[in-house]
Design a protein around this motif. Sequence first.
Motif, short mmCIF file in Angstrom:
data_model
loop_
_atom_site.label_atom_id
_atom_site.label_comp_id
_atom_site.label_asym_id
_atom_site.label_seq_id
_atom_site.Cartn_x
_atom_site.Cartn_y
_atom_site.Cartn_z
N ASP C 125 64.35 -36.01 38.49
CA ASP C 125 63.19 -35.22 37.99
C ASP C 125 62.04 -35.30 38.60
O ASP C 125 61.71 -36.54 39.11
CB ASP C 125 63.16 -35.42 36.38
N ASP C 126 61.10 -34.33 38.70
CA ASP C 126 59.60 -34.65 39.24
C ASP C 126 59.03 -35.55 38.45
O ASP C 126 59.02 -35.33 37.23
CB ASP C 126 59.17 -33.32 39.41
N VAL C 127 58.37 -36.47 38.85
CA VAL C 127 57.81 -37.58 38.09
C VAL C 127 56.44 -37.11 37.46
O VAL C 127 56.17 -37.34 36.29
CB VAL C 127 57.47 -38.89 39.12
N LEU C 128 55.80 -36.10 38.31
CA LEU C 128 54.63 -35.39 37.66
C LEU C 128 55.04 -34.67 36.43
O LEU C 128 54.21 -34.72 35.67
CB LEU C 128 53.94 -34.63 38.87
N TYR C 129 56.12 -34.00 36.62
CA TYR C 129 56.52 -33.36 35.28
C TYR C 129 56.84 -34.10 34.07
O TYR C 129 56.33 -34.14 33.22
CB TYR C 129 57.83 -32.61 35.86
N ARG C 130 57.63 -35.23 34.58
CA ARG C 130 57.75 -36.33 33.63
C ARG C 130 56.74 -36.70 32.79
O ARG C 130 56.62 -37.10 31.65
CB ARG C 130 58.55 -37.34 34.01
N THR C 131 55.58 -37.30 33.76
CA THR C 131 54.31 -37.77 33.36
C THR C 131 53.69 -36.88 32.44
O THR C 131 53.23 -37.17 31.37
CB THR C 131 53.76 -38.23 34.51
N LEU C 132 53.70 -35.77 32.65
CA LEU C 132 52.91 -34.44 31.82
C LEU C 132 53.55 -34.33 30.66
O LEU C 132 53.09 -34.16 29.43
CB LEU C 132 52.85 -33.15 32.71
N LYS C 133 54.98 -34.52 30.73
CA LYS C 133 55.87 -34.39 29.42
C LYS C 133 55.46 -35.50 28.32
O LYS C 133 55.71 -35.29 27.08
CB LYS C 133 57.28 -34.75 29.70
#
Lengths: 313, 675, 341, 350
Positions: C125-133
Amino acid sequence: MLRYVLRRILYAVPILVGVALLTFVLFYASASPQSLARRNLSTRNPTQEQIQQWLKDHGYDKPLSVQFKNHVTGLLVFRFGKSDATGEPIWNRIKQGAGPSGLVASLVFLTGLTAAISFAVAVAYFRGTYVDYFGTFLCVLLMSIVFIVYVIGLQYLLGKILKYGPIAGFQTGIAAWKFVLLPVVIGVLAGLGSETRLFRTFLLDEINQDYVRTARAKGVGERAVLLRHVLKNALIPIITSTVAAIPALILGSLVLENFFGIPGLGSYLIDAINSQDFAVVRAMVYLGSILYIVGLILTDIAYALVDPRVRLE
Amino acid sequence: MRNVSFIATLAVFALTLAGCNNNPYPAGESTSNVLYRTLSDDPKSLDPSVTYTVDEAQVTDLIYPSYFQYHYLKRDPFVLQLNLGAKEPVREPYVFTDKHGKTVKGERYTFTIKQGLRFQDDPVFPGGKGRAITANDFIYSFKRIADPGVHSPVASFFEDKVVGWKEYAAEFEKKGKAHYDASLPGVQADPRDPYTFRVLLNQPYPQLRFLMAMHFTTPIPREAVEKYGEQFALQHPVGSGPYLMSEYRPKQRIVLIANPNRHPEFYPTEGQPGDREAGLLRDAGKQLPLAQKVVFNINKEAVTSWNLFQQGYLDAAGVGNTNYQQVIAKAGMLTEEMKRKGVQLKRDVQANIYYIAFNMKDPVVGGYTPEKRKLRQAISLAIDSQAFIDLFSQGIGRQAESIIPPGVFGYEPEYKNPYRRYDPDLTRAKQLLAEAGYPNGADKKTGQRLILNFDNSATTPAGRQLVGLVTKQIERLGVKVESRSTRSNVFQDKVNKGQFQFIRYGWFADYPDPENFVFLLYGPNKRPGPNASGYDNPEYNKLFVKMRALEDGPERLAVLRQMRAIAVEDVPWVYINHDEDLSLHYDWLLNVKSHPIANDTTKYRAVDVEKRAQMQRAWNRPNYLPLIAIAGLLVVGAIPAVSVVRQRQNRRVRRADAPEAAAAADSNNNGKASH
Amino acid sequence: MGRFFQSDLFYNLVPLLVTAALIFVVVRARRQPLWAEAYRRIGRNKIALTALGVICLYGFVALLDSIGSTDPKTQTRRTLLDRVFEKEKEKTYSAPGARMTTGEPIPSPLKAPGTHLLGTDGVGDDVLYRTLKGCRTAFIIGGLTSLIATPLALCLGLLAGYFGRRTDDAVQYTYTVLSSVPSILLLIALILVLGRGLLQICLALGITRWVGLCRLTRGETLKHRDRDYVRAARALGVSNARILARHILPNLLPVVIISVTLGFSGLILSEAILSYLGVGVGAEIGSWGNMIDAARDELARDPVIWWNLTSAATALFVLVLAFNIFGDALRDAVDPRLRSS
Amino acid sequence: MPPLLQVENLRTYFHTPRGIAKAVDGVSFQVEQGKTLAIVGESGCGKSITALSLLQLVPEPAGYIEGGRILFEGRDLLDLTWDQMRRVRGDDIAMIFQEPMTSLNPTFTIGYQLVEAMTMHGKFTGAQARQRAKDLLARVGLQDPAQALRQYPHELSGGMRQRVMIAIALSNEPKLLIADEPTTALDVTVQAQILALIRDLQREQNMGVLLITHDLGIVAETSEEVAVMYAGQIVEYGPTSAIFHEPRHPYARGLFASLPARGRRGQDLATLEGIVPPPTAWPPACRFEPRCAYRWDTCAQVPPKYHPADSDRPVRCHLYDPEIADRPARGAAPIAKEPVAPDPTVEAAR
């Protein structure tokens, strides 16, 4: 003095009863003993007899009212019974774990308090200068970092990269210092920001009091004003706030002990959480409350020692 | 005055640092003849009747020896050799009439143990000296397995086979501990020979030999069990093995030292081809154990163990996701860095299998109709074992085609399971799914998408990866997979109660016999027994009983093939992989050859103490540079602060350059302060 | 009706309504003289405004991640944020901006090389995406807990302070007992009993958090109870409920709002700690705590996987810092004499 | 011989969020040895700040001394370093404050605080200081000095505490005593005792005393000279008797008119209308202009000069400035006779 202490202890009794009640409601009303037994029996296919046996061994077979009586009386005399998961007497492990936990927690507490007070005094001494602004800002930065990141990051840095101390392990006696060095340093650093900031406000509150002006008018130097007059008065709120630090200390022990393999109560509790060992969690909750209440009483005593306005009778 | 205290603080600080070292062991210990191993947690029990996990057995098997043991070096096949036993057991037919008047054709084993065996010294024995071991001590351990209060995990192995076992076990409920005085009909002492006992079985059971190589059947001193009670399990084991426990600190360490009362045992003088070249016969003929002390470090976090290994404070370590890239370069070879440190890599085939088990009682995925079978076959075809191997076994290991793993009789490397032929386009899988009534993953009748529940205990990041992988693979069929994550004990509970649709599971061999694997699908073993999927095919069950009694040979192989064919077609499981074990050890650890079944191999290991000490020193020099740098920074940072102090001390209220112009000041009052 | 609560409409309506209510309250409060002054002071404080901006930005991301619709094909709900980051998963770890994966025995090329600004995590998974999640989880934990704890604390505090005697004794006893169990232990016990999950955690946090606020409310109520305006109202025969609601409550609001704002950061921090202790939100919910927890293993890897920890820790740090700064500014603006502790 | 204390054009400003507050703005006065100067005025006029400025105890960092000279025995205190100044405090110049309840450190015994004051300047050793402490306490009129030494401030009454404060102030035999509203917080009977005590001690030790007060009643009895302060400036300065007899500045007139006097029995008490404006919003020209009953257009445009009116008494008012062309005849306008509401600040300060 003695009477004062006794009275404080007497006040604690109804609270302890309340805690025992709370833990009972929490733990006995929630999980079915049958499923607890099933989870904890190591046999692959426990028979009904085995389950009954287990329930009997752990005292879950009695009616709820009897369980309640046993629970409350047991807690009040520190009879915690056996672990749900391992069947080991909980008191044994508490005895074993109390030493290391106490060592780490007390060192973190004392060192942390000393360090925070020193820094707060320093920052208060430089109040109004950029040292103060920078220090305060640093405190806010430090207190915005989550504890776990301190532990993970600093263990990696100090332990693994720089090799200042063992990454895991523990020994009793003098040799323990080597093992508690890193956990204590990390624990102290993690709490430094918020404590310094809090203590600074206490100190600044006192600095604007009239008696400080009197002291200055007497010709007392700035350093002596801070260290003698202001600090002694600021100790009163500082002592009050240390009780609030007890839960943080417990949390710190939980995490630090687990990370550094220190065989204390913290790692015992984490194991218990992972194996849903309600008996142990129950005992630890109760023990934590006792610690808190003892802390409260100690604080009251310390309070009475520092503040002459508190009457001991 | 201030300077003095400052210098004193610095001095104390410097001394502290100088005394700093990260050796986690008591001073001097790591320079003695001691092995450092690791356990991932406190053992739940070291009671030989109870212990079941590999970790626990690593310790238990060193304290409690058995009648048989596995030859340290020989493989293919594994060789059982006598340990406490004096001679091979005598196996005779045993025909008797049971209480229903039926004639039963059973078997009788006669075991004879060595004379002169003694338990370790312990205050429980007269004079504190270890007592001689007799057949009664073996019989006592059988009785303990039968005792429901002991919770022995192997009780089910015996209860349907040993004569009179069930009745004997039931009596414990009424009579309690006193029942140990009564005799167990199926396990009897020889009245003439205190070193002989017999086991009576109501059916042929060749696997009994293997059970006699497990710690469950070790001799146990009854007086110790009775004296120490619960303490016997952990704090106070009393055994007769090569080592005895000298120290147990929960969460810290277990220390074993060589048992002076151990029976003479020697390092094997012969091995397999190549063992001599590998230096495995260096200590041939020497008395065991080779190391005087074994320290088990209890480290819950795998990371901690790995860090300790890297610092040289553990002699051996496993290879997992965390350290793979650092350790292995290409094609399973060690990286240069590891080679430089003198690390050796061992790759071993394990007798194990990982699989996905369907709940055969589930209305959606269970059942034996052609449609249900096709649904499972379709799912089986959608799962790419290689992805699992890549993700969880670092690309090492074999795809599983059937239930029997390599190294166990009945494993056929050339066999290909038709429902395990993964094809990225999933043509066949989709076709089967359509035939099962779910074209493109939607129910033919209702048009709704098929939703499957994947139960797991994936609460860790690695677990999340597993869930992701399973979901991703099955969802390519158009089916939706929902993950149900719970903590492991709740998960176990669900499995035991059959409250799941499918799960991922694994099995490690107890002994190298196919029976130990194929019984996982034997109907009567159903939940909460080892048959988690609840698979129950009468034909398979019949063949299983037949197979069990047979000796390894063509006839047995034929039966196993039949059983395989049935199970493959029914697909109660999706066979995923057979894991290989990768392990590392430093070159100062000698005689390393891992054994997939035996757990007492530590006694063969030796250590080059000097080399280890030297390396430990070399690798663990603290780096004080950053500390000095920080101190320097602090000093630099303090300069402005000091200057503030100076300024304060010398400050004058009047600015030196502000000339006093009273008149100007007076007229200055206008305007400025207004508004 | 049950269908409605499961529907996309409901899931979208709730966050939108909450946001709208929040904006409405903020705008309306400006008309109050006390708050107008506070607004003016904060308006002059550039740092506080920056902090507020940061909080709003996080809130916006959380909102993006709360609004979505169910994809008819896969039957999964996808939020706007999910749609923005619609990329195929990579195989496993990859460094920020890298072209090859790193966690595998043999690195393989990425499907979308160079697009993962903060790299990818173990499942690709994209870490930026998970961070924003993680934003949504943080706001839910902070917000929902406050929504649970504040009314409870206010009610009990008001009643105890206003009526005194038995009511007061009962409330005081309850919170003394609750507060003498160290909060982390109580949390653990509660979550063990309630089960894991976002809602349960909020509930547990709410139960441990109301005590402090209740104590504060009670104290303030006691102060106001004997003020002249309350006495006058009572003399005029105004009902107790009305006195509490119309006279005392408005006077408590500043204190309560400040205390809730300052408590927000603590709540967000506790999520991370709970995750470590094994009583956090489940692994399937994206949260910074889970990411930080995973870093324990990731830091021991070689090459070190640092981006997961760094992203989550930074995201958490910035939000908490913003809340700390803004909370302080708010406190100074509303009542400089109040202090955290 | 120069006067004991000579203050010239002292200016003490504060940084506030609303700009610079000129709390003390060009104040000059002098105190002779053995004499008393009283500074009077309403609350918020800058009296206390003036007193604090002398010892450089203005709250920092907001407050700072912008300029002026404070000559003490001919030496400018503003030229001293921080450390030199510290040695002057409590030794040459001592100060007592208006809040006896809070001016003593609650966590130290009276004895400790007294002894500290003495040992601080190295004049006495510990034993001497303790003996002297007892004597001093006896001298300021405490019943049981030995016991008082062991007591904490909260165990004493307000009057007792103020006596202790005086004892602390006098412990090093200062040459100048600054008494900042020493009796405000005390009962009337105690007030008289304390004032008598100060007077006695002043005579004994030949101290100069700077008395800050808003209570005109005590000024007459204690001081030789009076400075009337308004809005950070001295508006009138002169011998006590002269000012009491005939206040010149309209503010002083208002102030003294509000004093009940035997001669005016039966009349309404005249009071000053309005309040002192905050230091950041002082009127641009004459600061008293908005409240002044004598004001005319010029008052709002030209700041009045501070210069001697007749008989060497400086007054800051256009009425007494011969250079102001359009000034009406002195005293032409009467003091406002209309009954006005009592001034809240004056009341509150008492």
